[in-house]
Motif scaffolding. Structure first.
Motif, short mmCIF file in Angstrom:
data_model
loop_
_atom_site.label_atom_id
_atom_site.label_comp_id
_atom_site.label_asym_id
_atom_site.label_seq_id
_atom_site.Cartn_x
_atom_site.Cartn_y
_atom_site.Cartn_z
N THR A 83 -25.11 -42.15 62.05
CA THR A 83 -24.76 -43.32 61.25
C THR A 83 -23.38 -43.17 60.60
O THR A 83 -22.56 -44.10 60.65
CB THR A 83 -25.82 -43.55 60.15
N THR A 86 -20.72 -43.39 63.23
CA THR A 86 -20.61 -44.76 63.72
C THR A 86 -19.81 -45.62 62.76
O THR A 86 -18.91 -46.38 63.16
CB THR A 86 -22.00 -45.37 63.92
N THR A 148 -23.75 -42.05 69.23
CA THR A 148 -22.69 -42.67 68.40
C THR A 148 -21.82 -43.59 69.24
O THR A 148 -21.41 -44.66 68.79
CB THR A 148 -21.83 -41.58 67.75
N TYR A 151 -23.64 -46.82 69.77
CA TYR A 151 -23.76 -47.51 68.49
C TYR A 151 -22.44 -48.17 68.11
O TYR A 151 -22.42 -49.31 67.63
CB TYR A 151 -24.17 -46.52 67.39
N ALA A 212 -26.82 -49.33 62.04
CA ALA A 212 -26.96 -48.06 62.76
C ALA A 212 -28.14 -47.25 62.25
O ALA A 212 -28.84 -46.58 63.02
CB ALA A 212 -25.66 -47.25 62.62
N GLU A 215 -31.48 -48.83 63.66
CA GLU A 215 -31.56 -49.11 65.09
C GLU A 215 -32.64 -48.24 65.74
O GLU A 215 -32.74 -47.05 65.47
CB GLU A 215 -30.20 -48.84 65.75
#
Length: 284
Positions: A83, A86, A148, A151, A212, A215
């Motif tokens: 996260t 991302t 990543t 994402y 993110a 998800e």
């Protein structure tokens, strides 16, 4: 004499608006309260038909089962790494793209903007096979970098489109005034425009963080190794026990723990978040 009449007319409307707002607030926070309260009850009390509004005689056994072993810690580490990477990468590329689209006129600019909208309309499920094959060919399955990558690709169109609105809201005259005072174009942008875009970056980053963090489907396809699962994928493990059935207590406890990083991140950036959401609402 007209003022009291207006007050009598507006008071019922004011009370009605507040009542509706309070009702909407209760509807929104009730699932959160129910999740937290059920996380402190044993499974036999969660499954019973006679539910209680208050969690009397709470227990922490559900949290003990969640935190037992390395599953939660591994999933938490993976989710945080994916996260944060991302958000950082998406904001960097989206910022550069938004500035280019907003500040410069070039061939294909309108097509690029329309492409962003079209990408947002493509169902994510329609890209799973191609994304999986791409990561498999690059040996990036079950890796933080590989997840990543996909994402960022899913978050980037929305991030660019949102940041473009914030960049458009900063007048170019501010940069031109700084350039007249002796600043180069690059220095004028970083010293004048960039600080004004900070609220927009924070607001956009928060939306990207939430997207993110929550998800599920991409992580389920890409991270097939149980040791590399993200938190949403790891969470479904409590619903796959055929002998004991769905462990609702552990699911509620896990969901409560999963929301804590989002709340902490929001509390850290809430002031900038409010400024970003209201940017451009008032024109001087």
């Amino acid at each position: 004499m007209a003022t009291p009449g207006r007050r009598r007319t507006s008071t019922p409307l004011w009370l009605t608006a507040n009542a509706v707002g309070l009702a909407v607030l209760l509807v929104c926070i009730f699932p959160v309260y129910w999740m937290i309260s059920r996380s402190t009850l044993p499974n036999n009390r969660i499954r019973t038909k006679d539910q209680t509004w208050l969690p009397l005689n709470p227990t922490n056994d559900n949290y003990g089962r969640v935190l037992d072993g390395d599953g939660f810690r591994n999933a938490l580490t993976t989710s945080l790494a994916v996260t944060l990477m991302t958000v950082a990468v998406a904001l960097l590329f989206a910022f550069l793209a938004a500035v280019a689209v907003s500040r410069f006129r070039f061939r294909g600019r309108a097509s690029f903007i329309m492409t962003l909208l079209l990408i947002q309309m493509i169902p994510a499920e329609g890209l799973f096979i191609s994304q999986y094959k791409m990561l498999e060919g690059m040996s990036l399955l079950n890796s933080v970098f590989g997840l990543t990558l996909v994402y960022v690709a899913s978050v980037l169109p929305f991030t660019v489109w949102t940041l473009r609105g914030f960049v458009d809201g900063v007048p170019m005259e501010l940069e031109e005034a700084a350039m007249m005072d002796g600043c180069s174009r690059l220095r004028a942008f970083f010293t004048v425009t960039l600080p004004l875009l900070a609220p927009g970056l924070v607001a956009t980053g928060l939306f990207g963080f939430i997207q993110a963090w929550n998800e599920f489907t991409l992580a389920l396809v890409v991270m097939t190794d149980p040791a590399k699962e993200t938190l949403p994928v790891w969470l479904i493990g409590f619903s796959e026990s055929r002998s004991r059935g769905v462990d609702w207590g552990a699911i509620m406890a896990s969901s409560t723990l999963i929301t804590i990083p989002v709340i902490v991140f929001f509390l850290i950036v809430q002031r900038r978040m409010v400024a970003g959401l209201t940017a451009g609402a008032v024109k001087g």
